[in-house]
Design a protein around this motif. Structure first.
Motif, PDB file in Angstrom:
ATOM      1  N   UNK A   1      31.773   2.764   2.435  1.00  0.00           N
ATOM      2  CA  UNK A   1      32.197   2.272   3.883  1.00  0.00           C
ATOM      3  C   UNK A   1      33.484   2.646   4.071  1.00  0.00           C
ATOM      4  N   UNK A   2      34.496   2.896   2.970  1.00  0.00           N
ATOM      5  CA  UNK A   2      35.795   3.326   3.145  1.00  0.00           C
ATOM      6  C   UNK A   2      36.153   4.472   2.047  1.00  0.00           C
ATOM      7  N   UNK A   3      36.745   5.594   2.580  1.00  0.00           N
ATOM      8  CA  UNK A   3      37.556   6.442   1.633  1.00  0.00           C
ATOM      9  C   UNK A   3      38.823   6.537   2.245  1.00  0.00           C
ATOM     10  N   UNK A   4      39.829   6.164   1.270  1.00  0.00           N
ATOM     11  CA  UNK A   4      41.242   6.564   1.523  1.00  0.00           C
ATOM     12  C   UNK A   4      41.793   7.738   0.844  1.00  0.00           C
ATOM     13  N   UNK A   5      42.154   8.771   1.497  1.00  0.00           N
ATOM     14  CA  UNK A   5      42.380  10.193   0.998  1.00  0.00           C
ATOM     15  C   UNK A   5      43.745  10.224   0.853  1.00  0.00           C
ATOM     16  N   UNK A   6      44.525  10.306  -0.217  1.00  0.00           N
ATOM     17  CA  UNK A   6      46.090  10.258  -0.154  1.00  0.00           C
ATOM     18  C   UNK A   6      46.777  11.660  -0.326  1.00  0.00           C
ATOM     19  N   UNK A   7      47.692  11.827   0.302  1.00  0.00           N
ATOM     20  CA  UNK A   7      48.405  13.095   0.023  1.00  0.00           C
ATOM     21  C   UNK A   7      49.983  12.825  -0.181  1.00  0.00           C
ATOM     22  N   UNK A   8      50.569  13.765  -0.694  1.00  0.00           N
ATOM     23  CA  UNK A   8      52.096  13.455  -0.973  1.00  0.00           C
ATOM     24  C   UNK A   8      52.964  14.174   0.194  1.00  0.00           C
ATOM     25  N   UNK A   9      53.557  13.458   0.840  1.00  0.00           N
ATOM     26  CA  UNK A   9      54.126  14.182   1.968  1.00  0.00           C
ATOM     27  C   UNK A   9      55.309  15.076   1.798  1.00  0.00           C
ATOM     28  N   UNK A  10      55.740  15.141   0.762  1.00  0.00           N
ATOM     29  CA  UNK A  10      56.843  16.076   0.254  1.00  0.00           C
ATOM     30  C   UNK A  10      56.035  17.471  -0.399  1.00  0.00           C
ATOM     31  N   UNK A  11      55.008  17.129  -1.153  1.00  0.00           N
ATOM     32  CA  UNK A  11      54.186  18.353  -1.924  1.00  0.00           C
ATOM     33  C   UNK A  11      53.532  18.923  -0.765  1.00  0.00           C
TER      34      UNK A  11
ATOM     35  N   UNK B 202      28.622   6.715   7.986  1.00  0.00           N
ATOM     36  CA  UNK B 202      29.170   5.368   8.388  1.00  0.00           C
ATOM     37  C   UNK B 202      30.411   5.097   7.761  1.00  0.00           C
ATOM     38  N   UNK B 203      30.869   6.219   7.099  1.00  0.00           N
ATOM     39  CA  UNK B 203      32.283   5.934   6.152  1.00  0.00           C
ATOM     40  C   UNK B 203      33.542   5.998   7.204  1.00  0.00           C
ATOM     41  N   UNK B 204      34.250   4.952   7.059  1.00  0.00           N
ATOM     42  CA  UNK B 204      35.607   5.114   7.616  1.00  0.00           C
ATOM     43  C   UNK B 204      36.445   5.706   6.599  1.00  0.00           C
ATOM     44  N   UNK B 205      37.130   6.913   7.270  1.00  0.00           N
ATOM     45  CA  UNK B 205      38.013   7.794   6.537  1.00  0.00           C
ATOM     46  C   UNK B 205      39.433   7.589   6.964  1.00  0.00           C
ATOM     47  N   UNK B 206      40.163   7.376   6.025  1.00  0.00           N
ATOM     48  CA  UNK B 206      41.791   7.313   6.116  1.00  0.00           C
ATOM     49  C   UNK B 206      42.459   8.516   5.115  1.00  0.00           C
ATOM     50  N   UNK B 207      43.221   8.960   6.067  1.00  0.00           N
ATOM     51  CA  UNK B 207      44.283   9.889   5.173  1.00  0.00           C
ATOM     52  C   UNK B 207      45.507   9.421   5.176  1.00  0.00           C
ATOM     53  N   UNK B 208      46.010   9.155   4.010  1.00  0.00           N
ATOM     54  CA  UNK B 208      47.294   8.366   3.745  1.00  0.00           C
ATOM     55  C   UNK B 208      48.415   9.244   3.346  1.00  0.00           C
TER      56      UNK B 208
END
Length: 363
Positions: free
Chosen positions: A96-106, A131-137
């Motif tokens: 249902x949920x994927x949170x994909x995290x990135x480093x704002x400096x890198x 039906x997956x909610x995808x969040x970029x963090x």
């Protein structure tokens, strides 16, 4: 100072991802060092314990960590995977949920930005995630050296393959600071709201502007209907489409922009900034004239002129203090570094605002 990462890794190494009726699995993905583990532990202490300000050291994660985190009406299994490869046996069709995290400096490094988007494209191409909610963090968003979240969002939106694959998902970009916890509540609140809604996509009512052709985009805008988001790219696009025909007045454009209510992924209205971009788009048209008999789509125009229409090109003319001042939102302020390029008839050089009904015909 708590040292919990290695302890949690040992505990979670025996775990398997098993979503139950009482909990929702959230997969936290991204490159090593982008802040996934810090996010997991900060959320755990903030919502699952009586000590939200507990300090902890983060040790390298061998494979994955997992914690149960209550938030409002939901119970989340938050999974932190060390590498993309670590999660492959855990992704299911009902994820249902994927949170994909990135480093704002890198992320300022081109290879890092490209790899982040390539990994998401690979996931979407290889797994059924209808039906997956995808969040970029965007982690470390509130640090001085971080890339602006609007620029990061623009790089995702303008990746044609990625945005095509994201179509149909509830996708959003959120900023956060995993160490302080700033922004985490907004992310979990959004996920909770979306999980409680029927499984529909925001495109049913609020279109993603990048999915509309020029005619649809312009019509939707001038009918004063809201978009899923309205960023810098959308602003210069509607300006281009509005002044493409000679003698096109822009008073209606100002009225719509100034009355719109921005959401988290949209720009706020500014009289100075709007007039600045009208000037820059007009000057780009002067240097790269439209070709008679051709469709002259905005994407083609932008591809030819993208260097002169970069999101931060205003810095060449304005100081940050002036460009983002309160006064600049209400009236046009001339630049304080150097004059704007001349793209208009002599009778319209004194840009003083929308109420002058300026003739924006390009020379």
């Amino acid at each position: 100072m708590k040292r919990i990462s290695s302890m949690m890794s040992r505990k979670s190494s025996k775990s398997t991802l098993n979503e139950t009726p009482d909990s929702i699995s959230v997969l936290l993905l991204g490159a090593r060092g982008c802040g996934k583990t810090s996010f997991l532990y900060k959320a755990y202490f903030k919502y699952a314990t009586d000590n939200p300000d507990t300090h902890f050291d983060v040790l390298p994660t061998p494979s994955h960590n997992v914690e149960i985190i209550p938030y409002q009406t939901q119970l989340y299994q938050l999974w932190d995977f060390a590498e993309i490869g670590s999660c492959l046996n855990h992704i299911k069709g009902n994820t249902r949920v994927i949170m994909y995290m990135v480093d704002s400096i890198e992320y300022k490094k081109e290879r890092v930005a490209n790899k982040a988007r390539e990994n998401m494209v690979w996931l979407l191409n290889n797994f059924k995630l209808d039906n997956t909610i995808i969040i970029t963090v965007a982690n470390k968003q509130y640090e001085k050296e971080s890339m602006d979240i609007q620029e990061m969002g623009s790089s995702w939106v303008h990746d044609k393959e990625l945005i095509r694959l994201l179509k149909g998902h509830d996708w959003r970009l959120f900023g956060c600071n995993a160490l302080t916890g700033q922004g985490i509540d907004k992310i979990l609140e959004y996920i909770t709201v979306k999980l409680e809604e029927p499984i529909i996509t925001p495109w049913d009512n609020l279109p993603n502007p990048t999915h509309l052709n020029d005619v649809e985009f312009k019509q939707w805008f001038y009918e004063e209907k809201p978009f899923l988001f309205f960023d810098h790219y959308c602003l210069i696009r509607i300006i281009y489409l509005s002044i493409r025909k000679k003698n096109k007045k822009l008073s209606h454009l100002f009225e719509i922009l100034s009355q719109s209510i921005p959401n988290e992924n949209s720009i706020c209205y500014s009289e100075t900034q709007t007039l600045f971009w009208i000037q820059m788009v007009s000057f780009a048209l002067l240097k790269s004239p439209l070709l008679e008999g051709e469709d002259n789509h905005f994407e083609d125009f932008f591809a030819r002129c993208c260097k002169s229409l970069q999101e931060d090109c205003w810095k060449e003319y304005y100081s940050f203090k002036l460009f983002y001042s309160t006064k600049a939102t209400k009236e046009f302020l001339p630049p304080d570094k150097k004059p704007l390029p001349n793209a208009f008839k002599s009778s319209s050089l004194a840009l003083k605002g929308r109420h002058l009904e300026i003739d924006y015909q390009v020379l």
